[in-house]
Design an enzyme around this catalytic site. Sequence first.
Site, mmCIF file in Angstrom:
data_model
loop_
_atom_site.group_PDB
_atom_site.id
_atom_site.type_symbol
_atom_site.label_atom_id
_atom_site.label_comp_id
_atom_site.label_asym_id
_atom_site.label_seq_id
_atom_site.Cartn_x
_atom_site.Cartn_y
_atom_site.Cartn_z
ATOM 1 N N SER A 1 0.796 -1.222 0.000
ATOM 2 C CA SER A 1 0.000 0.000 0.000
ATOM 3 C C SER A 1 0.836 1.283 0.000
ATOM 4 O O SER A 1 1.559 1.554 -0.955
ATOM 5 C CB SER A 1 -0.949 -0.049 1.190
ATOM 6 N N ASP B 1 -1.960 1.615 -3.590
ATOM 7 C CA ASP B 1 -2.851 0.538 -4.042
ATOM 8 C C ASP B 1 -4.304 1.021 -4.108
ATOM 9 O O ASP B 1 -5.232 0.217 -4.172
ATOM 10 C CB ASP B 1 -2.722 -0.702 -3.148
ATOM 11 N N ASP C 1 -6.397 2.458 -1.969
ATOM 12 C CA ASP C 1 -7.426 2.262 -0.946
ATOM 13 C C ASP C 1 -7.559 3.470 -0.022
ATOM 14 O O ASP C 1 -8.304 3.435 0.946
ATOM 15 C CB ASP C 1 -7.228 0.955 -0.152
ATOM 16 N N PRO D 1 2.318 2.279 18.333
ATOM 17 C CA PRO D 1 3.232 1.617 17.396
ATOM 18 C C PRO D 1 2.538 1.435 16.060
ATOM 19 O O PRO D 1 1.370 1.052 16.023
ATOM 20 C CB PRO D 1 3.478 0.254 18.062
HETATM 21 C C1 G16 Z 1 -3.100 0.518 6.505
HETATM 22 C C2 G16 Z 1 -4.417 0.208 7.150
HETATM 23 C C3 G16 Z 1 -5.037 1.470 7.690
HETATM 24 C C4 G16 Z 1 -4.064 2.195 8.620
HETATM 25 C C5 G16 Z 1 -2.713 2.387 7.922
HETATM 26 C C6 G16 Z 1 -1.643 2.923 8.836
HETATM 27 O O1 G16 Z 1 -3.301 1.369 5.422
HETATM 28 O O2 G16 Z 1 -5.255 -0.399 6.197
HETATM 29 O O3 G16 Z 1 -6.201 1.127 8.365
HETATM 30 O O4 G16 Z 1 -4.558 3.429 8.971
HETATM 31 O O5 G16 Z 1 -2.244 1.150 7.428
HETATM 32 O O6 G16 Z 1 -1.444 2.001 9.846
HETATM 33 P P1 G16 Z 1 -0.273 2.141 10.895
HETATM 34 O O7 G16 Z 1 -0.391 3.506 11.463
HETATM 35 O O8 G16 Z 1 -0.543 1.043 11.873
HETATM 36 O O9 G16 Z 1 1.033 1.986 10.148
HETATM 37 P P2 G16 Z 1 -2.620 1.096 4.023
HETATM 38 O O10 G16 Z 1 -3.186 2.143 3.143
HETATM 39 O O11 G16 Z 1 -1.146 1.186 4.226
HETATM 40 O O12 G16 Z 1 -3.084 -0.295 3.691
#
Ligand code: G16
Length: 553
Positions: free
Chosen positions: A69, A287, A289, A513
């Site tokens: 992503s 990606d 989303d 984290p």
């Molecule tokens: C993913 C998750 C999201 C989240 C993001 C950041 O997004 O699908 O729900 O907000 O990671 O997560 P973290 O702060 O835990 O790194 P993506 O767009 O990277 O798939």
Amino acid sequence: ERTTTITPCSIRFSFPTPTRSRIKLSYGTAGFRADASILQSTVFRIGILAALRSLKTGGAVIGLMITASHNKVSDNGVKVADPAGEMLTQDWEPFADSVANAPDPESLIQLIADFAKKEDIPLNGSKGATVLLGRDTRPSGESLVEAAKQGICSVIGAVGIDIGVVTTPQLHWIVRARNKDSKPSASELDYFDQVSTSFRCLIDLIPNKSQHGIGKLIVDCANGVGGEKLQVLKQKLNWSDVEIRNSGEQGVLNEQVGADYVQKDKVAPQGFGPPDVGVRCASLDGDADRLVYFTIIPNGNNRINLVDGDKILSLFALFIKDQLSILTDYTNEYQPRVGVVQTAYANGASTKYLNQLGLHVIFTPTGVKYLHEKAHEFDIGIYFEANGHGTILFSNRFLRWLEDKKSTEKSLEKQNAAMRLWAVSKLINQAVGDALSGLLLVEAILQHMGWSVEKWNELYHDLPSRQLKVKVADRTAVVTTNAETIVEKPPGIQEAITALTVKYPQGRCFVRPSGTEDVVRVYAEARTQEAADELATSVAKLVDQFLGFHVGM
Ligand code: G16
């Protein structure tokens, strides 16, 4: 390569755990993510898991997406979509972690055998299993799809179907369509047909359409998969007002482009500049989303007015509330329950606005899987993370009621409101947050309201905020509670954060984290930008003091 056989499951192993990296992998916020070079074995194993999941769910189609992503191009990742197109059930995450970290083939075989027994999964080939495989545009994607296929095929009776380069939400959508919407051969083409048809329906239902031109839109596609997919929609819709940039012909995936960069750094992506001042702009992530909008500040040195996920949520909530108020009155025995789900990253001003609209707002930890689950508790559950990840879920009960209203309502106004809500339910991805369908819905609503992006942005004024990342020795040392607003561990850090925060009027700050990058994230909000910056920086220092790479700590 070695072959190991146990009864009743036959599995051939070709990808041992990468011992040299000694990395403990965790399913995290959205699947496993790491440097692509160490992921072959993980993806192979998750291929096995996806096949088992299909067996467990009576042969339903399961999705497996190869993507990291918003992460940098050298990373990659793998995540699994359940039969309804939603994230893998959280009950299976511990198994995913054990499978990914099993030290050798024997322990892996044992783990699988034990789990299959516990879950009553038939491994004797008596049942078939299907896994749909998709990937984003990362160069490592193709070989990881091959690893996943080998994992899938090592489970007797399981087949992997490669649908090539797709957006993550498209894969989730297709999985859902094949299982839930009884379209066993649903493909990307059906996705494009459904979203474009429902978008057109919303546009056709706009009263006094001619007065509602809202001008040009420029979309930054993060040099990822969204570019080529948006191009398809542009052609299908004959949409001349949209300009697609950063579609990946030049430039690096997610590098100074895309929704994550724009939202976190609050600057325009590469390829945008002074000539774009005054134009409505949007950014997808790698990606597709996530979605955010922005405008470039005149003479602002690349700074932007950000219109983030919270504002997209507010726009959607407002539109839905308007349509519902046309459609329902106190005489209706059925009053649909509308709920809104946010995370601690939601700007305080957005929550205040949503409360003023009379909406029920709930908070969950970060991660679509948590928000999505909560949103299901309502007839209409709208969820968004500030980073632009979100969608709207409609309950079956509500959709049945709407179906009835569409055909039985005598008043044209009410009938149209029912048709609009129906079209929204078809346009917006019911499986997961989707930047492309989200973008079309924003565009349709802005046209419906006759609103400019500036007018939309005026719904409320964001409190200034700042996000920072801190590299620490071990991010899992941070344990949070209360939807990530309080740190439980390491002891003492929360008291120190609170002591700093209370110094700032309207101050709010938390640390957590990351589940997708090897960092601890810091979020701070305050009355002025200087104060938010100062608070975030002081708390980042604190995190470093408590958890940084200091000898003896
Ligand atoms: C993913 C998750 C999201 C989240 C993001 C950041 O997004 O699908 O729900 O907000 O990671 O997560 P973290 O702060 O835990 O790194 P993506 O767009 O990277 O798939």
